[in-house]
Write an enzyme that holds these catalytic residues in place. Structure first.
Site, PDB file in Angstrom:
ATOM      1  N   SER A 187      -7.983  13.278  -1.592  1.00 46.05           N
ATOM      2  CA  SER A 187      -6.665  12.818  -2.042  1.00 46.05           C
ATOM      3  C   SER A 187      -6.715  11.319  -2.301  1.00 46.05           C
ATOM      4  CB  SER A 187      -5.600  13.097  -0.982  1.00 46.05           C
ATOM      5  OG  SER A 187      -4.385  12.467  -1.338  1.00 46.05           O
ATOM      6  N   TYR A 235      -2.911  12.540   7.622  1.00 46.56           N
ATOM      7  CA  TYR A 235      -3.395  13.241   6.420  1.00 46.56           C
ATOM      8  C   TYR A 235      -4.438  12.385   5.694  1.00 46.56           C
ATOM      9  CZ  TYR A 235      -3.125  15.301   1.696  1.00 46.56           C
ATOM     10  OH  TYR A 235      -3.417  15.848   0.480  1.00 46.56           O
TER      11      TYR A 235
END
Ligand SMILES: NC(=O)c1ccc[n+]([C@@H]2O[C@H](COP(=O)([O-])OP(=O)(O)OC[C@H]3O[C@@H](n4cnc5c(N)ncnc54)[C@H](OP(=O)(O)O)[C@@H]3O)[C@@H](O)[C@H]2O)c1
Length: 251
Positions: A142, A156
Site C-alpha cells: 500500500s 496497517y
C-alpha cells in the site's frame, strides 16, 4: 499452461488481478475468506474470459491451516491442470482497520499483523515447494507504507512497510530459482476494503479525487492489470521493486 495462485480474490483488486491474469492465458487458483459467493463470482468472471479458475477457502490469519491448504492446492493442480507445481503467487488478501495509536487494541494490531504480514510470509514459505522455478510473486502492499502518515493507519501501514521489506528479502532468497518478487502499492482504490468503506462513506471520495493527478479514484482493474503485467514474461527483468499504482496520488 502456466498457473497463478491469487489470495483474496473474492472482490476488489484480487478479483481484478485474477481476471487480468486469466486474460493472459494463465490458469488461476483463487482464494476467498468469508465471501464464498464472491469467490465463485470471480471464477465465473474468469470463465467468461475463456479462462479456468478454481476457488478455495483460506484464512490468511490462521497459519496453522496452511499445510492443509497446500495439500488441497496439490490436489487441485493435479485434477484441474495435471500439474504438480504452479508458477505465480499473488499475496493480495488483506483488510484495513484504522485507530489512533492511543486507541489501538492489541487484538486489532495482532489481526493486522497476522493477515498482512505473518500470513504472506508463511503462506509463501509453505507454497514455495509447489512453485516451479522461473515464476513470479507479487505482494499487494500500500502507498500508506511510504507516503506521508495518515492518522489512524499506523498499524496497517507498519505491516505494509514490513511487507515491502519482506518483498526485497524474498527477491534475494528466491532469485537463485529464477523467481521474481515485486510489490504493488495501490493508492485509494474503489474496493470493499475497510468493511466496504467506499460505499458507506461516499463523502470521502471527492477529497481523494482532488489529491489524485488523474482526477479519479483507482478502480480494481487499474491495479489488477499491473499485477498481471508483473506476473507475465514482459516483466522478466524486474525484481525486488515496489511499484506505486495510484494515478498520481499526492503528486
Ligand atoms: N482499496 C484500496 O484503496 C487499497 C489501497 C492500498 C492497498 N490495498 C490492498 O489491496 C489488497 C486487496 O484489498 P482490496 O482493496 O481489494 O479490498 P477487498 O475488496 O476488501 O478485498 C480483500 C480481499 O482479501 C480477503 N481477505 C480479507 N481478510 C482475509 C483473511 N483473514 N483471510 C483470507 N482472505 C482475507 C477478502 O476475502 P473475503 O471478503 O472473502 O473475506 C477479499 O477477497 C489488500 O492487501 C489491501 O491492503 C488496497
Amino acid at each position: 499452461m502456466q498457473i497463478a495462485l491469487v489470495t483474496g480474490a473474492s472482490s476488489g483488486i484480487g478479483r481484478a488481478a485474477a481476471v487480468e491474469i486469466a486474460k493472459r492465458g494463465i490458469g488461476v487458483v483463487l482464494t476467498y475468506g468469508r465471501n464464498r459467493q464472491g469467490g465463485l463470482d470471480t471464477v465465473a468472471a474468469v470463465e467468461k474470459e475463456g479462462g479456468t479458475a478454481v476457488a478455495l477457502p483460506l484464512d490468511l490469519g490462521a497459519s496453522g491451516t496452511f499445510d492443509a491448504f497446500r495439500d488441497t492446492v496439490t490436489g487441485v493442480l493435479r485434477d484441474t491442470w495435471r500439474r504438480d507445481t504452479f508458477d505465480h503467487l499473488v499475496n493480495n488478501a488483506g483488510l484495513a482497520h484504522s485507530a489512533l495509536i492511543e486507541d489501538m487494541t492489541e487484538d486489532t494490531f495482532d489481526l493486522l499483523a497476522r493477515v498482512l504480514l505473518k500470513g504472506p510470509y508463511f503462506l509463501t514459505q509453505r507454497l514455495l515447494p509447489l512453485m516451479a522455478d522461473g515464476g513470479a510473486i507479487v505482494n499487494t502492499s500500500s502507498m500508506a507504507a511510504d507516503s506521508s502518515p495518515e492518522p489512524g493507519y499506523s498499524a496497517y501501514a507498519a505491516m505494509k512497510g514490513g511487507l515491502n521489506v519482506l518483498t526485497r528479502y524474498m527477491a534475494k532468497e528466491f532469485a537463485p530459482r529464477g523467481i521474481r518478487v515485486n510489490a504493488v502499492s495501490p493508492g485509494p482504490t474503489r474496493t470493499r476494503l475497510g468493511d466496504d468503506g467506499f460505499t458507506r462513506f461516499p463523502e470521502v471520495i471527492p477529497a481523494l479525487v482532488a489529491r489524485t493527478a488523474f482526477g479519479r479514484v483507482g478502480e480494481p482493474e487499474d491495479v489488477g492489470a499491473l499485477i498481471a503485467t508483473l506476473v507475465s514474461d514482459e516483466s522478466r527483468w524486474v525484481t525486488a521493486q515496489n511499484i506505486e499504482v495510484s494515478g498520481g496520488y499526492d503528486l
